[in-house]
Scaffold this motif. Structure first.
Motif, PDB file in Angstrom:
ATOM      1  N   LEU A  28       0.838  -1.204   0.000  1.00 54.08           N
ATOM      2  CA  LEU A  28       0.000   0.000   0.000  1.00 54.08           C
ATOM      3  C   LEU A  28       0.876   1.258   0.000  1.00 54.08           C
ATOM      4  O   LEU A  28       0.548   2.260  -0.651  1.00 54.08           O
ATOM      5  N   CYS A  29       1.999   1.184   0.712  1.00 51.58           N
ATOM      6  CA  CYS A  29       2.931   2.323   0.724  1.00 51.58           C
ATOM      7  C   CYS A  29       3.415   2.610  -0.691  1.00 51.58           C
ATOM      8  O   CYS A  29       3.522   3.768  -1.105  1.00 51.58           O
ATOM      9  N   GLU A  30       3.708   1.555  -1.410  1.00 53.93           N
ATOM     10  CA  GLU A  30       4.221   1.725  -2.769  1.00 53.93           C
ATOM     11  C   GLU A  30       3.227   2.499  -3.633  1.00 53.93           C
ATOM     12  O   GLU A  30       3.594   3.322  -4.458  1.00 53.93           O
ATOM     13  N   LYS A  31       1.955   2.259  -3.431  1.00 56.75           N
ATOM     14  CA  LYS A  31       0.924   2.953  -4.221  1.00 56.75           C
ATOM     15  C   LYS A  31       0.701   4.379  -3.753  1.00 56.75           C
ATOM     16  O   LYS A  31       0.393   5.261  -4.545  1.00 56.75           O
ATOM     17  N   THR A  32       0.809   4.607  -2.429  1.00 51.69           N
ATOM     18  CA  THR A  32       0.369   5.894  -1.891  1.00 51.69           C
ATOM     19  C   THR A  32       1.489   6.881  -1.641  1.00 51.69           C
ATOM     20  O   THR A  32       1.263   8.053  -1.475  1.00 51.69           O
ATOM     21  N   GLY A  33       2.722   6.391  -1.555  1.00 52.03           N
ATOM     22  CA  GLY A  33       3.820   7.301  -1.229  1.00 52.03           C
ATOM     23  C   GLY A  33       4.130   7.351   0.253  1.00 52.03           C
ATOM     24  O   GLY A  33       5.058   8.036   0.675  1.00 52.03           O
ATOM     25  N   ALA A  34       3.378   6.645   1.081  1.00 53.36           N
ATOM     26  CA  ALA A  34       3.762   6.537   2.497  1.00 53.36           C
ATOM     27  C   ALA A  34       5.026   5.683   2.561  1.00 53.36           C
ATOM     28  O   ALA A  34       5.296   4.903   1.643  1.00 53.36           O
ATOM     29  N   LYS A  35       5.803   5.849   3.654  1.00 61.14           N
ATOM     30  CA  LYS A  35       7.049   5.063   3.763  1.00 61.14           C
ATOM     31  C   LYS A  35       6.851   3.994   4.815  1.00 61.14           C
ATOM     32  O   LYS A  35       6.496   4.297   5.962  1.00 61.14           O
ATOM     33  N   ILE A  36       7.151   2.762   4.454  1.00 60.00           N
ATOM     34  CA  ILE A  36       6.847   1.651   5.345  1.00 60.00           C
ATOM     35  C   ILE A  36       7.650   1.717   6.652  1.00 60.00           C
ATOM     36  O   ILE A  36       7.139   1.357   7.721  1.00 60.00           O
ATOM     37  N   ASP A  37       8.895   2.222   6.583  1.00 57.01           N
ATOM     38  CA  ASP A  37       9.688   2.305   7.818  1.00 57.01           C
ATOM     39  C   ASP A  37       9.041   3.279   8.806  1.00 57.01           C
ATOM     40  O   ASP A  37       9.054   3.065  10.013  1.00 57.01           O
ATOM     41  N   ASP A  42       8.839  -0.998  -0.738  1.00 59.62           N
ATOM     42  CA  ASP A  42       7.742  -0.034  -0.764  1.00 59.62           C
ATOM     43  C   ASP A  42       7.957   1.057  -1.807  1.00 59.62           C
ATOM     44  O   ASP A  42       7.268   2.054  -1.799  1.00 59.62           O
ATOM     45  N   LYS A  43       8.930   0.863  -2.676  1.00 57.73           N
ATOM     46  CA  LYS A  43       9.078   1.851  -3.763  1.00 57.73           C
ATOM     47  C   LYS A  43       9.700   1.217  -4.999  1.00 57.73           C
ATOM     48  O   LYS A  43      10.207   0.107  -4.948  1.00 57.73           O
TER      49      LYS A  43
END
Ligand code: UDX
Ligand code: ADP
Length: 457
Positions: free
Chosen positions: A240-249, A456-457
């Motif tokens: 989901l981070c990959e799609k939204t730009g949030a960072k998983i760490d 995530d990216k």
């Protein structure tokens, strides 16, 4: 105190370290670790720098107790005969055929041990179920023992192992808890206490939990299922981070700082490996289905689905990025399923490499601890002509030379300390794929690699 004779069947990742720590803490107990694999036993009896298992701190303990109150031997029957307590620590892989294929644990090794114990015993013994086993195994062992030898009284105790590889010695020396389950009878309680006495030699009473057999067996599966579930939860959010730009760490840190949740086992990764998580969840799923609990089975099965999805997603990134590269070569850094072990069972590296080879990539592997013969064995189901495209390298430099991309899949400290600038200049096209367990600063990587990608990216 009277000296006690302990036999442990199975000199593997569980039996070896566990018995070494017991021997070290209990000088009044004589311990014999036996195994049907002769070369494994001779390795345990060989130089401490070349033991069959790598665990930090293990060789120092072996050097101290081996030949004193700890012996490694192939004499399985003799050792069973003279023992008061027998630990069963043999491997229980997932069934590859028959009922429960691909789901249930194959208990053949445990059943063989139970049969041999029954045949070789002329005095009462306590049998300790140490191997990771499905709920109900204790009952099964008991029925084999009673059927094969009705003259001798056996008590079955479940004492599941909670050690994690790479930190096994510390986990055994300072466990969060020791769990001992037994039959609810006077003899059962006595047997449970006999086993608790071993751990009381170095642990306080409040760390030792005494339960019935079923609770002990289920608690082991439940603990591993909870841990694996946390990893799948964070891994699902990495997509989901990959799609939204949030960072998983950042998400992982924020979630983990809630003291009700806690920060451990929230590191995103290319998928969990190791011999326990998948097998234990499959056991839980099988058990739930057996009792008609379809929804429960599906709930736990989804933890495994996310783990497979994560590995596929990671592979797809590599393939998409290198789709236009001619004769693409990928370097895989790390074969062990986690750092500080030479164990590669269920390692994500196996799955990623298998997919790469099957899609005509050339693959160069480097791991500081896993031997070449293990890596080749792990890929035995990949066609021989594909294996021509695999090289196992003895150094990071050799593995990187002329490759187009590097994937760091095990969080070895050696990788974190690497000078990427020097190394990346050896590559044809410096692209990096990073597993979330490898914390290397974005800055350092941006400066070095043409492109770097994580889960995530
Ligand atoms: C596990 C249990 O932790 C242990 O209690 C049990 O006795 C055996 O199974 P182990 O498989 O040796 O131990 O290692 P563990 O540290 O649990 O790691 C399992 C996998 O999860 C590894 O591949 C690890 O890299 C991965 N992992 C762990 C993550 O991907 N993220 C995390 O945050 C933690
Ligand atoms: P684990 O991680 O559960 O310790 P391993 O594969 O590292 O698993 O070790 C299990 C050990 O048990 C192996 O060395 C294997 O040879 C041994 N083993 C399996 N079945 C038997 C048996 N019936 N008798 C004696 N040893 C056995």
């Amino acid at each position: 105190m009277k000296s006690k004779e302990i036999c442990c069947i199975g000199a593997g990742y569980v039996g070896g370290p566990t018995m070494s720590v017991i021997a070290n803490n209990c000088p009044n107990y004589n311990i014999t670790v036996v195994d049907s694999n002769e070369s494994r036993i001779s390795e345990w009896n060989g130089p401490v720098n070349d033991l069959p298992i790598y665990e930090p701190g293990l060789k120092e303990i072996i050097a101290k107790v081996r030949g004193k109150n700890l012996v490694f031997s192939n004499e399985v029957e003799n050792s069973i005969k003279k023992a008061d307590v027998i630990f069963i620590a043999v491997n229980t892989p997932t069934k590859t055929h028959g009922e429960g294929k691909g789901m249930a644990a194959d208990l053949t090794n445990i059943e063989k041990c139970a049969k041999l114990i029954a045949e070789s015993s002329s005095s009462g013994k306590i049998i300790v179920e140490k191997s990771t086993a499905p709920v109900g195994t204790g009952k099964k062992i008991k029925s084999v023992l009673n059927k094969e030898n009705s003259k001798v009284k056996f008590q079955i105790v479940s004492n599941p192992e909670f050690l994690a590889e790479g930190t096994a010695i510390n986990d055994l020396m300072n466990p969060d808890r020791v769990l001992i389950g037994g039959e609810q009878s006077e003899e059962g309680h006595k047997a449970v206490n006999t086993i608790a006495d071993i751990y009381r030699q170095w642990l306080p009473e409040n760390k030792i939990i005494l339960t019935n057999l079923w609770s002990s067996e289920l608690s082991k599966l439940a603990s591993n299922a909870f841990l694996a579930q946390r990893i799948s939860s964070i891994n699902s959010l990495s997509a989901l981070c990959e799609k939204t730009g949030a960072k998983i760490d950042e998400v992982s840190k924020s979630v983990g700082m809630d003291s009700r949740i806690g920060s451990k086992f929230l590191q995103p990764s290319v998928g969990f490996g190791g011999s326990c998580f998948k097998k234990d969840i499959l056991n839980l799923v099988y058990l739930s289905r057996y009792y008609g609990l379809q929804e429960i089975a599906e709930y736990w099965e989804s933890v495994l689905k996310i783990n497979d999805y994560q590995k596929s997603r990671f592979y797809d990134k590599i393939q998409n990025t290198l789709s236009k590269t001619e004769n693409p070569t990928v370097s895989i850094f790390g074969w062990a399923f986690k750092k500080n072990t030479n164990d590669s069972r269920e390692s994500a590296s196996i799955e990623i490499t298998r997919k790469l080879l099957n899609n005509n990539f050339t693959v160069k592997v480097y791991d500081p601890m896993v031997k070449e013969k293990t890596i080749i064995k792990d890929l035995q189901d990949v066609l021989n002509n594909k294996l021509n495209k695999l090289t196992v390298c003895s150094s990071a430099e050799k593995a990187l030379k002329d490759s187009h991309a590097i994937c760091i899949l095990t969080e070895w400290d050696e990788f974190k300390a690497m000078n990427f600038k020097n190394l990346s200049s050896l590559m044809k096209e410096p692209i990096l794929f990073l597993d979330g367990r490898n914390i290397i600063s974005d800055n350092k990587l941006n400066r070095t690699f043409k492109k770097f990608m994580s889960i995530d990216k």
